[in-house]
Scaffold this motif. Structure first.
Motif, PDB file in Angstrom:
ATOM      1  N   ALA A 223       0.836  -1.255  -0.044  1.00  0.00           N
ATOM      2  CA  ALA A 223      -0.001  -0.079  -0.047  1.00  0.00           C
ATOM      3  C   ALA A 223       0.742   1.353  -0.122  1.00  0.00           C
ATOM      4  CB  ALA A 223      -0.789   0.096   1.125  1.00  0.00           C
ATOM      5  N   ALA A 224       2.194   1.160   0.016  1.00  0.00           N
ATOM      6  CA  ALA A 224       2.968   2.395  -0.126  1.00  0.00           C
ATOM      7  C   ALA A 224       3.105   2.894  -1.429  1.00  0.00           C
ATOM      8  CB  ALA A 224       4.430   2.127   0.809  1.00  0.00           C
ATOM      9  N   SER A 225       3.370   4.059  -1.608  1.00  0.00           N
ATOM     10  CA  SER A 225       3.421   4.630  -2.819  1.00  0.00           C
ATOM     11  C   SER A 225       4.851   4.501  -3.432  1.00  0.00           C
ATOM     12  CB  SER A 225       3.124   5.976  -2.961  1.00  0.00           C
ATOM     13  OG  SER A 225       4.244   6.859  -2.049  1.00  0.00           O
ATOM     14  N   LEU A 226       5.086   4.246  -4.724  1.00  0.00           N
ATOM     15  CA  LEU A 226       6.427   3.909  -5.385  1.00  0.00           C
ATOM     16  C   LEU A 226       6.837   4.902  -6.338  1.00  0.00           C
ATOM     17  CD1 LEU A 226       8.614   1.550  -6.141  1.00  0.00           C
ATOM     18  CD2 LEU A 226       7.033   0.771  -7.936  1.00  0.00           C
ATOM     19  N   GLU A 227       8.162   5.172  -6.307  1.00  0.00           N
ATOM     20  CA  GLU A 227       8.525   6.211  -7.336  1.00  0.00           C
ATOM     21  C   GLU A 227      10.080   5.738  -7.717  1.00  0.00           C
ATOM     22  OE1 GLU A 227       8.077  10.328  -7.405  1.00  0.00           O
ATOM     23  OE2 GLU A 227       9.217  10.528  -9.232  1.00  0.00           O
ATOM     24  N   LEU A 228      10.352   5.075  -8.758  1.00  0.00           N
ATOM     25  CA  LEU A 228      11.780   4.606  -9.077  1.00  0.00           C
ATOM     26  C   LEU A 228      12.318   5.575 -10.230  1.00  0.00           C
ATOM     27  CD1 LEU A 228      11.185   0.877  -9.548  1.00  0.00           C
ATOM     28  CD2 LEU A 228      11.897   1.968  -7.677  1.00  0.00           C
ATOM     29  N   GLY A 229      13.603   6.034 -10.049  1.00  0.00           N
ATOM     30  CA  GLY A 229      14.045   7.080 -10.811  1.00  0.00           C
ATOM     31  C   GLY A 229      14.781   6.626 -11.994  1.00  0.00           C
ATOM     32  N   CYS A 230      14.552   7.273 -13.039  1.00  0.00           N
ATOM     33  CA  CYS A 230      15.470   7.008 -14.235  1.00  0.00           C
ATOM     34  C   CYS A 230      15.930   8.170 -14.781  1.00  0.00           C
ATOM     35  CB  CYS A 230      14.535   6.199 -15.276  1.00  0.00           C
ATOM     36  SG  CYS A 230      15.174   5.882 -16.758  1.00  0.00           S
ATOM     37  N   ASN A 231      17.155   8.271 -15.417  1.00  0.00           N
ATOM     38  CA  ASN A 231      17.602   9.444 -16.168  1.00  0.00           C
ATOM     39  C   ASN A 231      18.199   8.884 -17.496  1.00  0.00           C
ATOM     40  OD1 ASN A 231      17.900  10.730 -12.957  1.00  0.00           O
ATOM     41  ND2 ASN A 231      17.493  12.260 -14.568  1.00  0.00           N
ATOM     42  N   TYR A 232      18.098   9.845 -18.626  1.00  0.00           N
ATOM     43  CA  TYR A 232      18.697   9.598 -19.692  1.00  0.00           C
ATOM     44  C   TYR A 232      19.749  10.589 -20.275  1.00  0.00           C
ATOM     45  CZ  TYR A 232      15.496  12.755 -21.762  1.00  0.00           C
ATOM     46  OH  TYR A 232      14.852  14.001 -22.050  1.00  0.00           O
ATOM     47  N   SER A 233      20.581  10.270 -20.875  1.00  0.00           N
ATOM     48  CA  SER A 233      21.275  10.929 -21.279  1.00  0.00           C
ATOM     49  C   SER A 233      22.004  11.136 -22.608  1.00  0.00           C
ATOM     50  CB  SER A 233      22.905  11.042 -20.423  1.00  0.00           C
ATOM     51  OG  SER A 233      23.413   9.678 -20.791  1.00  0.00           O
ATOM     52  N   TYR A 234      21.113  11.829 -23.623  1.00  0.00           N
ATOM     53  CA  TYR A 234      21.240  12.045 -25.029  1.00  0.00           C
ATOM     54  C   TYR A 234      20.346  12.978 -25.562  1.00  0.00           C
ATOM     55  CZ  TYR A 234      17.301   8.464 -25.496  1.00  0.00           C
ATOM     56  OH  TYR A 234      16.220   7.782 -25.375  1.00  0.00           O
TER      57      TYR A 234
END
Lengths: 113, 114
Positions: free
Chosen positions: A16-27
């Motif tokens: 029931a917790a909220s989720l946020e997974l980070g992603c960064n791109y470099s182009y």
């Protein structure tokens, strides 16, 4: 060189917790981004994809991701996780010229029942 | 419909040996790609084949080779195995090798080199 990076390698949450997974791109240029999920013992599955248009992308199983060009980010979110979301999550992008995919290192998500 | 199938599912080989991994794409898919996934890392691109022609190769030594057959199935060959070749080898198929085409992955072959 074109790359995709994920901030968190291992995340543990309660149901029931909220989720946020980070992603960064470099182009630069045309940006296409994916999130894949790999459940234990199963094959990689596409959760959602961004090619153009609405930067808020809805995927399967209640997941969504938001493309923020100014932050070079494509974070994965889910408002309320379930035990069955335990899996490894990969942010990825096709290379500029064709469909060869570059993957991030993955985030292992463990949901406590 | 069957998804992407790979064989064998698990394999144990000795250093210096040769290995052949097999992949059958989804029916109608003409593009096959191979990826190596080392424990704790994301998959890394090895090869892509389309219409039996190699369209791309990742940063892997010449010990790695592949081919695609007229029925679009594919083989990945690795010679002179090293301990570092131990990994999950994934095959992906797509209709055509285009950026906006979804790739479907098989369950992989787990190769252990001892």
């Amino acid at each position: 060189a074109q790359s995709v990076s994920q901030h968190n390698h291992h995340v543990i949450l309660s149901e029931a917790a909220s989720l946020e997974l980070g992603c960064n791109y470099s182009y630069g240029g045309t940006v296409n981004l994916f999130w894949y999920v790999q459940y234990p013992g199963q094959h990689l599955q596409l959760l959602l994809k961004y090619f153009s248009g609405d930067p808020l992308v809805k995927g399967i199983k209640g997941f969504e991701a938001e493309f923020i060009k100014s932050k070079f980010s494509f974070n994965l979110r889910k408002p309320s996780v379930q035990w069955s979301d335990t899996a490894e999550y990969f942010c990825a992008s096709p290379m500029n010229r064709d469909d060869k995919i570059i993957f991030g290192k993955g985030t292992r998500l463990h949901i406590l029942p | 419909d069957a998804g992407v199938t790979q064989s064998p599912t698990h394999l144990i080989k000795t250093r210096g040996q040769h290995v052949t991994l097999r992949c059958s794409p989804i029916s109608g898919h003409k593009s096959v790609s191979w990826y190596q996934q080392v424990l704790g890392q994301g998959p890394q691109f090895i090869f892509q084949y389309y219409e039996k022609e190699e369209r791309g190769r990742g940063n892997f030594p010449d010990r790695f080779s592949a081919r695609q057959f007229p029925n679009y199935s594919s083989e990945l060959n690795v010679n002179a195995l090293l301990l570092g070749d131990s990994a999950l080898y994934l095959c992906a198929s797509s209709l055509v090798p285009a950026r906006n085409t979804e790739a479907f992955f098989g369950q992989g072959t787990r190769l252990t080199v001892v």
